[in-house]
Design a protein around this motif. Structure first.
Motif, PDB file in Angstrom:
ATOM      1  N   ARG A  38      -6.715  -6.259  -0.530  1.00 27.53           N
ATOM      2  CA  ARG A  38      -8.197  -6.253  -0.214  1.00 27.53           C
ATOM      3  C   ARG A  38      -8.908  -6.635  -2.067  1.00 27.53           C
ATOM      4  O   ARG A  38     -10.243  -6.774  -1.889  1.00 27.53           O
ATOM      5  N   ASP A  57      -5.912  -4.629  -9.681  1.00 27.44           N
ATOM      6  CA  ASP A  57      -5.406  -3.323  -8.613  1.00 27.44           C
ATOM      7  C   ASP A  57      -4.499  -2.933  -8.182  1.00 27.44           C
ATOM      8  O   ASP A  57      -3.930  -3.506  -6.902  1.00 27.44           O
ATOM      9  N   LYS A 113       2.775  -0.731  -5.422  1.00 27.36           N
ATOM     10  CA  LYS A 113       2.123  -0.494  -3.753  1.00 27.36           C
ATOM     11  C   LYS A 113       3.755  -0.885  -2.376  1.00 27.36           C
ATOM     12  O   LYS A 113       4.104  -2.464  -3.554  1.00 27.36           O
ATOM     13  N   HIS A 138      -4.604  -1.552  -4.074  1.00 29.21           N
ATOM     14  CA  HIS A 138      -5.279  -2.464  -2.934  1.00 29.21           C
ATOM     15  C   HIS A 138      -4.185  -3.635  -3.318  1.00 29.21           C
ATOM     16  O   HIS A 138      -5.831  -4.615  -3.344  1.00 29.21           O
TER      17      HIS A 138
END
Length: 386
Positions: A239, A233, A315, A236
């Motif tokens: 998380r 992911d 990210k 995220h």
């Protein structure tokens, strides 16, 4: 925010850009892999060295008990140097040179994953010269599509990898004719960054069909290798820091019909190391454009090429600012228009000297770095050594 997971004060003193590896997360990821794989008899996991060959990363993975999946002679050398047992090393690749094959033979590696009859004949010839019998598995192209980027699919008929399914029996018969190779298995790999378990189910169905076909010809193999491909992911990383290994292994346990005594081999790469690594870069300038702001950083696509090569998303976080967010294009110093990490993303207000963390960069980051523009290669630092 992820600021708490980074030792910012320590990182400030290191010359940027560099890779920072969270070794605790890496070990937790490996523990999850080993724990889930052990629930199923005959499951064997190899680490795809191409994802990250940092010697310290390799050592931690070897200590967890994984084998090594190599695609070059250099990766075989790195694996042996890191302490991987030769009988846990598999070697794949469409273009194995003679010295690389000889290296594998000298180390008595577990298996060569063979992708063509000409390659099989060369392995037989080189093995004969050494008085050895090489264990081989045939990489078959299952013509199974994967829901991923077109550049990282590998299991379609149009891809360069593998042997066509229609040639499966004749290729195995050819191996039986050659005295210095022994066919021990079948190898498959349909792509990378796969999150839809339905893709792996489709591969299982195809392997089941192929095994049924082989049995009609009274052919049985000892090992099935389904490659890797499990994604992470990227959106995220905090998380969802550890991939869903349970669903991954359970899918194969439920859908793949192994024959009695067969072992099932996996070659996980990205899923092992991606989330533990971040590229740390320092902000050089904030440039006010006509319609946008640019955060110009000292890392470029020489350090992390995935966004330029695949338009990959990572990210990005400012780990030294708590100010309100603003929109920036994050760009590097390379003299190419494609040297862009992200466009119009929200960062805490950024100024010269701020550290940005480009996340989920532990796979295909440091290992793909180049020295274009005569830049230095980025170094890698382990969290437990700072």
């Amino acid at each position: 925010m992820a600021k708490g997971i980074f030792p910012v004060e320590k990182l400030q003193s290191i010359q940027t850009p560099f890779y920072y590896y969270d070794t605790e997360l890496l070990r937790q990821t490996l523990q999850a892999i080993v724990s889930e794989a052990r629930k199923h008899d005959g499951f064997v996991v190899h680490y795809a060295v191409k994802a990250n060959a940092n010697p310290k990363i390799l050592r931690i993975i070897r200590e967890a008990g994984l084998g090594a999946d190599c695609v070059s002679g250099g990766e075989i050398e790195a694996s042996v140097k890191a302490g991987f047992a030769s009988n846990k090393i598999v070697y794949a690749g469409v273009g194995k040179s003679d010295w690389e094959i000889n290296l594998g033979l000298e180390h008595d590696i577990f298996c060569f994953n063979v992708e063509s009859i000409p390659e099989l004949e060369v392995i037989n010839e080189l093995a004969a010269a050494k008085g050895k019998v090489a264990r081989v598995a045939f990489r078959l192209n299952p013509n199974v599509g994967a829901h991923t980027h077109a550049n990282i699919t590998t299991g379609l008929a149009e891809n360069k990898f593998g042997i066509a399914m229609r040639d499966m029996v004749s290729v195995i018969r050819e191996a039986e004719r050659l005295p210095n190779v022994k066919c021990v298995g079948l190898h498959f790999h349909i792509g990378s960054q796969i999150l839809d378990m339905g893709d792996f189910e489709a591969l299982c169905n195809r392997v089941n069909e192929l095994q049924d076909e082989l049995e009609r010809h009274r052919i049985r193999v000892e090992h099935i290798n389904v490659g890797g491909g499990l994604g992470i992911d990227y959106a995220h990383p905090n998380r969802v820091s550890i991939p869903d290994f349970k669903s991954y292994f359970d899918t194969y346990a439920k859908k793949l019909k192994l024959r009695n005594g067969q072992t099932l081999h996996f070659e996980l790469g990205r899923a092992v190391v991606a989330q533990c690594g971040s590229l740390i870069t320092r902000t050089l300038y904030i440039k006010e454009g006509a319609t946008k702001k640019f955060a110009i950083v000292d890392a470029g696509f020489t350090d992390l090429i995935r966004p330029a090569l695949y338009q990959a998303y990572h990210k990005i976080e400012n780990i030294t600012s708590e100010e309100p967010t603003e929109a920036y294009d994050v760009v590097g110093p390379i003299c190419e228009s494609t040297d862009v990490f992200a466009k119009q993303i929200d960062l805490n207000r950024t100024k010269r000297g701020d550290l940005l963390a480009i996340r989920s960069a532990g796979a295909y980051g440091e290992i793909m770095a180049s020295q274009y523009n005569c830049r230095k290669l980025p170094l890698g630092y382990m969290s437990d050594e700072l």
